[in-house]
Scaffold this motif. Structure first.
Motif, short mmCIF file in Angstrom:
data_model
loop_
_atom_site.label_atom_id
_atom_site.label_comp_id
_atom_site.label_asym_id
_atom_site.label_seq_id
_atom_site.Cartn_x
_atom_site.Cartn_y
_atom_site.Cartn_z
N ASP A 103 -4.15 6.83 1.09
CA ASP A 103 -3.40 6.21 2.18
C ASP A 103 -4.44 5.63 3.13
N ILE A 104 -4.35 4.33 3.44
CA ILE A 104 -5.36 3.72 4.31
C ILE A 104 -4.85 3.48 5.72
N THR A 105 -3.77 4.15 6.09
CA THR A 105 -3.22 3.96 7.43
C THR A 105 -4.27 4.22 8.50
N ASP A 106 -5.08 5.26 8.34
CA ASP A 106 -6.08 5.59 9.35
C ASP A 106 -7.20 4.56 9.43
N HIS A 107 -7.35 3.76 8.38
CA HIS A 107 -8.38 2.72 8.38
C HIS A 107 -7.82 1.36 8.79
N TRP A 108 -6.52 1.29 8.98
CA TRP A 108 -5.87 -0.02 9.16
C TRP A 108 -6.19 -0.62 10.52
N ARG A 109 -6.33 -1.94 10.51
CA ARG A 109 -6.54 -2.72 11.73
C ARG A 109 -5.64 -3.95 11.69
N ASP A 110 -5.28 -4.44 12.86
CA ASP A 110 -4.37 -5.58 12.92
C ASP A 110 -5.00 -6.89 12.50
N ASP A 111 -6.33 -6.90 12.31
CA ASP A 111 -6.99 -8.14 11.87
C ASP A 111 -7.26 -8.16 10.37
N LEU A 112 -6.74 -7.18 9.62
CA LEU A 112 -7.03 -7.12 8.19
C LEU A 112 -6.12 -8.04 7.39
N LEU B 45 5.73 -9.73 -2.83
CA LEU B 45 5.29 -9.06 -4.06
C LEU B 45 5.52 -7.56 -4.04
N LEU B 46 5.82 -7.00 -2.85
CA LEU B 46 6.14 -5.58 -2.76
C LEU B 46 7.24 -5.39 -1.71
N ALA B 47 8.39 -5.98 -1.99
CA ALA B 47 9.49 -5.98 -1.02
C ALA B 47 9.83 -4.56 -0.59
N GLY B 48 9.85 -4.35 0.74
CA GLY B 48 10.15 -3.02 1.27
C GLY B 48 9.02 -2.04 1.15
N GLY B 49 7.89 -2.47 0.60
CA GLY B 49 6.75 -1.58 0.41
C GLY B 49 5.76 -1.66 1.55
N ASP B 50 4.66 -0.94 1.40
CA ASP B 50 3.62 -0.90 2.42
C ASP B 50 2.27 -0.89 1.72
N ILE B 51 1.49 -1.92 1.94
CA ILE B 51 0.22 -2.08 1.25
C ILE B 51 -0.75 -0.95 1.59
N ARG B 52 -0.49 -0.23 2.68
CA ARG B 52 -1.38 0.85 3.13
C ARG B 52 -1.15 2.16 2.39
N THR B 53 -0.01 2.29 1.72
CA THR B 53 0.36 3.58 1.12
C THR B 53 0.80 3.49 -0.34
N ASP B 54 1.06 2.28 -0.85
CA ASP B 54 1.79 2.15 -2.12
C ASP B 54 0.92 1.91 -3.34
N VAL B 55 -0.38 2.16 -3.20
CA VAL B 55 -1.33 2.13 -4.31
C VAL B 55 -1.79 3.57 -4.54
N PRO B 56 -2.00 4.00 -5.78
CA PRO B 56 -2.36 5.41 -6.01
C PRO B 56 -3.63 5.86 -5.31
N LYS B 57 -4.64 4.99 -5.26
CA LYS B 57 -5.90 5.35 -4.62
C LYS B 57 -6.63 4.09 -4.20
N TYR B 58 -7.31 4.18 -3.08
CA TYR B 58 -8.05 3.05 -2.50
C TYR B 58 -9.54 3.40 -2.44
N VAL B 59 -10.34 2.37 -2.15
CA VAL B 59 -11.76 2.56 -1.85
C VAL B 59 -12.05 1.85 -0.54
#
Length: 268
Positions: A107-116, A80-94
């Protein structure tokens, strides 16, 4: 082409990958009216230990929580987001911890975990182009604000530790076009489909349309009727009530723009 401030002159004309690239670079904006012809989506991201409860909650409440796709634990991209990154490609997260909002990053990279595990849930922004194509104005687009969303007194069917109220989005529709709006949106069941309520907001437990729980209020012109659709912010309301240790979502109105065509979710 982007303006000097970074916002495109015509965001409706952008391909999804172009829109996601702008968000990745830091542009923050509600996405209603962006990338016309492409489906938009809500996000709910939880640790794998809570993923079954979220999936069961969605299965039991398909109107507000129609699942379009799931990224497995640790996955950051998919069809659904070929070549994209779910951690960075939304304007804003909560980011929620124990049901409390603790961060609204871009950007949720700092919150990311491998079990998400990421659940990609249908969004009513997807059918707004169809409403406009049928001559039905969309107030929040015309007024340049985020769509108003409200927690209701209607309870969702609980699942495991997930429980909470139905959340709805509202669009004022001319009384003469309400039937058309129902007809048009009912053809998009994967993105909330037909309205859940038309008319008196008090019947949903909404006391004041001028004070939405999420998004912005809109002006309701004379002769217009408030029409309410099930909303993909419903899982966030369940997170706030159920208080899992960690959950991440899109900021309401700031959606994932997917590579899927609107027409893929349209039924005859």
């Amino acid at each position: 082409m982007p303006t000097p401030a970074g916002r495109p002159v015509d965001p409706s004309s952008l391909l999804p990958a172009e829109a996601r690239a702008l968000f990745r670079s830091g542009l923050v904006t509600p996405t209603s009216g962006w990338s016309s012809g492409y489906a938009q989506a809500n996000l709910i991201i939880v640790p794998k230990a809570q993923a079954f409860d979220v999936l069961l909650f969605a299965q039991r409440n398909p109107k507000p929580c129609p699942v379009l796709g799931v990224l497995d634990a640790g996955e950051t991209s998919g069809a659904l987001l070929a070549g994209g990154d779910i951690r960075t490609d939304v304007p804003k997260y909560v980011v929620y911890q124990d049901g409390r909002k603790v961060d609204e990053p871009t950007d949720i990279t700092d919150h990311w975990r491998d079990d998400l595990v990421t659940f990609i849930v249908g969004c009513s922004f997807t059918f707004e182009s169809a409403l406009q194509a049928n001559g039905i104005h969309v107030a929040h687009i015309d007024q340049g604000v985020n769509v108003p969303m409200y927690q209701t007194s209607v309870r969702c069917e609980p699942a495991g530790e997930m429980a909470g109220p139905l959340v709805v989005s509202m669009r004022p529709i001319p009384a003469s076009q309400v039937a058309d709006a129902v007809r048009v949106t009912s053809r998009y069941p994967a993105v909330h489909g037909a309205p859940v309520h038309v008319g008196n907001p008090a019947e949903l437990g909404i006391a004041d349309l001028g004070r939405p729980d999420f998004g912005d209020p809109v002006r309701i012109p004379e002769g217009h009727v408030p029409v309410f659709w099930a909303c993909g912010v419903t899982p966030q309301a369940a997170v706030m009530e159920s208080r899992p240790a960690l959950a991440i979502a899109h900021a309401p109105g700031h959606m994932l723009i997917t590579d899927a065509r609107d027409s893929a979710y349209q039924v005859p």
